[in-house]
Design an enzyme around this catalytic site. Sequence first.
Site, PDB file in Angstrom:
ATOM      1  N   LYS A 182      58.377 -32.502  12.911  1.00 27.34           N
ATOM      2  CA  LYS A 182      58.627 -33.401  11.772  1.00 27.34           C
ATOM      3  C   LYS A 182      57.429 -33.501  10.819  1.00 27.34           C
ATOM      4  O   LYS A 182      57.591 -33.674   9.622  1.00 27.34           O
ATOM      5  CB  LYS A 182      58.981 -34.803  12.278  1.00 27.34           C
ATOM      6  CG  LYS A 182      60.330 -34.895  12.980  1.00 27.34           C
ATOM      7  CD  LYS A 182      61.482 -34.800  12.006  1.00 27.34           C
ATOM      8  CE  LYS A 182      62.826 -35.037  12.675  1.00 27.34           C
ATOM      9  NZ  LYS A 182      63.961 -34.699  11.766  1.00 27.34           N
ATOM     10  N   GLU A 241      63.348 -43.242   6.750  1.00 26.72           N
ATOM     11  CA  GLU A 241      64.279 -43.681   7.793  1.00 26.72           C
ATOM     12  C   GLU A 241      63.849 -42.994   9.086  1.00 26.72           C
ATOM     13  O   GLU A 241      63.174 -41.972   9.055  1.00 26.72           O
ATOM     14  CB  GLU A 241      65.708 -43.264   7.443  1.00 26.72           C
ATOM     15  CG  GLU A 241      66.110 -41.828   7.853  1.00 26.72           C
ATOM     16  CD  GLU A 241      65.344 -40.729   7.121  1.00 26.72           C
ATOM     17  OE1 GLU A 241      64.818 -40.995   6.023  1.00 26.72           O
ATOM     18  OE2 GLU A 241      65.249 -39.603   7.653  1.00 26.72           O
ATOM     19  N   SER A 299      61.366 -27.828  19.531  1.00 23.92           N
ATOM     20  CA  SER A 299      61.027 -28.662  18.375  1.00 23.92           C
ATOM     21  C   SER A 299      60.120 -29.842  18.690  1.00 23.92           C
ATOM     22  O   SER A 299      59.385 -30.299  17.826  1.00 23.92           O
ATOM     23  CB  SER A 299      62.311 -29.167  17.725  1.00 23.92           C
ATOM     24  OG  SER A 299      63.099 -29.849  18.680  1.00 23.92           O
TER      25      SER A 299
END
Lengths: 258, 399
Positions: B97, B119, B385
């Site tokens: 991220k 968010e 990830s």
Amino acid sequence: MTNRITHLFSQQSGRLLNVYFTAGFPQLNDTRTILKSLEAAGADLVEIGMPYSDPVADGETIQLSNDKALHNGMTVKTLFEQLEGMREEVSVPVLLMGYINPVIQFGVEAFCRRCREVGVDGLILPDLPADVYEEEFKPLFDQYGLVNIFLITPQTADDRIRHIDSISEGFIYMVSSASTTGAKAGITADQEAYFNRVNAMNLKNPRLIGFGISDNASFERASQYAAGAIIGSAFIKAIADTPDLPGTIDGFVRKVKG
Amino acid sequence: MQITEQVRSPYQVDERGYYGPYGGAFIPEMLYPNVQELKENYLTIMADPSFQAEFQLLLTDYVGRPTPLYFAQRLSETYGTQVYLKREDLCHTGAHKVNNTIGQILLARRLGKKKIVAETGAGQHGVATATVCALMGMECIVYMGEIDIERQAPNVARMKMLGAEVRPATSGSKTLKDATNEAMRHWINNPVDTHYIIGSVVGPHPYPDMVARFQSVISEEIRNQLQEKTGSPLPNYVIACVGGGSNAAGAFYHYLHETSVKLVAAEAAGLGVYSGHTAATTFLGKPGVLHGSRSILMQTEDGQVVEPFSISAGLDYPGIGPMHANLATSGRGIFKAITDEEALTAGFELAKLEGIIPALESSHALASLKTLGAGPDEVVVVNLSGRGDKDLATYMKHL
């Protein structure tokens, strides 16, 4: 047949009151009662909200009314059934307001046809972008005699306002401030400057001011800068818990119009 | 840096902001000026050599890139194929991220924005956003579903320690979808000084393309690393999990036009695709509009968005990015529905075979190996990830 919205604005140019309510709120089958009461009390236009699970342009009051209406079982199909025959009872211009996804699922053409059949005059679909409207929706809206109402805000650039004016019919929805519905009350000096700027543009379409209009004072104030105003959240709050819908609606509308 | 380089392909975004029939910008007028400002500026800013230098330096020295491409010997033996793990779990903050939040905050600064809103679902994107806001000294507000705040307490604490204000989203289902609604409403109410850092390849154009470009560093590195290790930049398969789809977009990006490379997307099937408790969007969804773009979403016949379900908060989303919707519809992507159970099993397996505890999201990608049918000489890259620290409580319940 002439569209009732364009006809209204050709007859009257000031102090027009458009009242919003959410279909299916407070109870599933209140739609016709609210509609008739609004007309009887003197509302000049009525905007019926089609409840949606994710109403991003709306503040807390209207969100909660959407949730409650969905919980009550309201759907687009049910709303059209409730509006069937309304033109035998009311002549006030009626707009449907909602988000684009339920309209797409209903089928855009089927949706427009049902609007025409029950006597709806216009639509407010805040997440339908102008370019998609022009390419995919306008021919159908024209075919079924529906006008599409666009929003402008204090941040909308002049050239975009002119473009929106060129593709609009009926009126332009002038959002009073950068906010979701029901968020800010009253009208500030900055907002007056924005209203004056838009008025000086000599647009072909009249404007109604919405967001932050809640009572007679804000309605009168808004009417100084536009053809009238739109009330939503304040009306939803007023009818949320009332045991007497027609009486409450009558009192609310008369008070706002003064 | 390849963020502005894009090989033309029917699977990339077009000039109008669409991936095939999906994408666009379905936003209320209140957001139009902000989104337009981004659309007009993002490519120019990203192409600026000084921007690229800043971005690259932070990816190297702060995030720890390039992340390793690790040949997983014992996992390969188990599945009878050549499995490589792209170790995004080793990024600072523990997941991919941060690649996107670094890019977007640098961009926000160049647009003159002073505040950030975001968010978050599981809290990974929220932590990555709070991290870069601390780094740049910018005010940070993160919306998080009230229910997610309860079930992801460690990430809430991390965000607070990093100086972010975590605001509960109390509307609707009180999860990621509603946190996204609240962040959009916040942006509507604060249009001038605030930038909205969306965490996935969702939202109105240009967000899906912008986020995909920032994440494309993943496949750029895979190409270079595979070339070194195998003599070819091209694997036979790239596997990634998909909620909104940002890690998958990054892992697929430089392979979209390489049709010999099979792109495998693992969606969360929850308790089973047809159980009524699932997030397998491409299996159950229909075309529609959510959070500003036309894509595939799970919805009722009346067009109301359906609540998703997954053991993994990061995949618990009723939609999917428009790039992935197009990969699903066109057949370019192979979509697999992985249940909670299968993901948990794959997570425990990786821990035991390779000594790596994967995030539950990444475990969905790993679970796809079972039914892949890859041959002994074929090369499979799994995008790992994120790391599983945040999911330990869930894993322990199933030990």
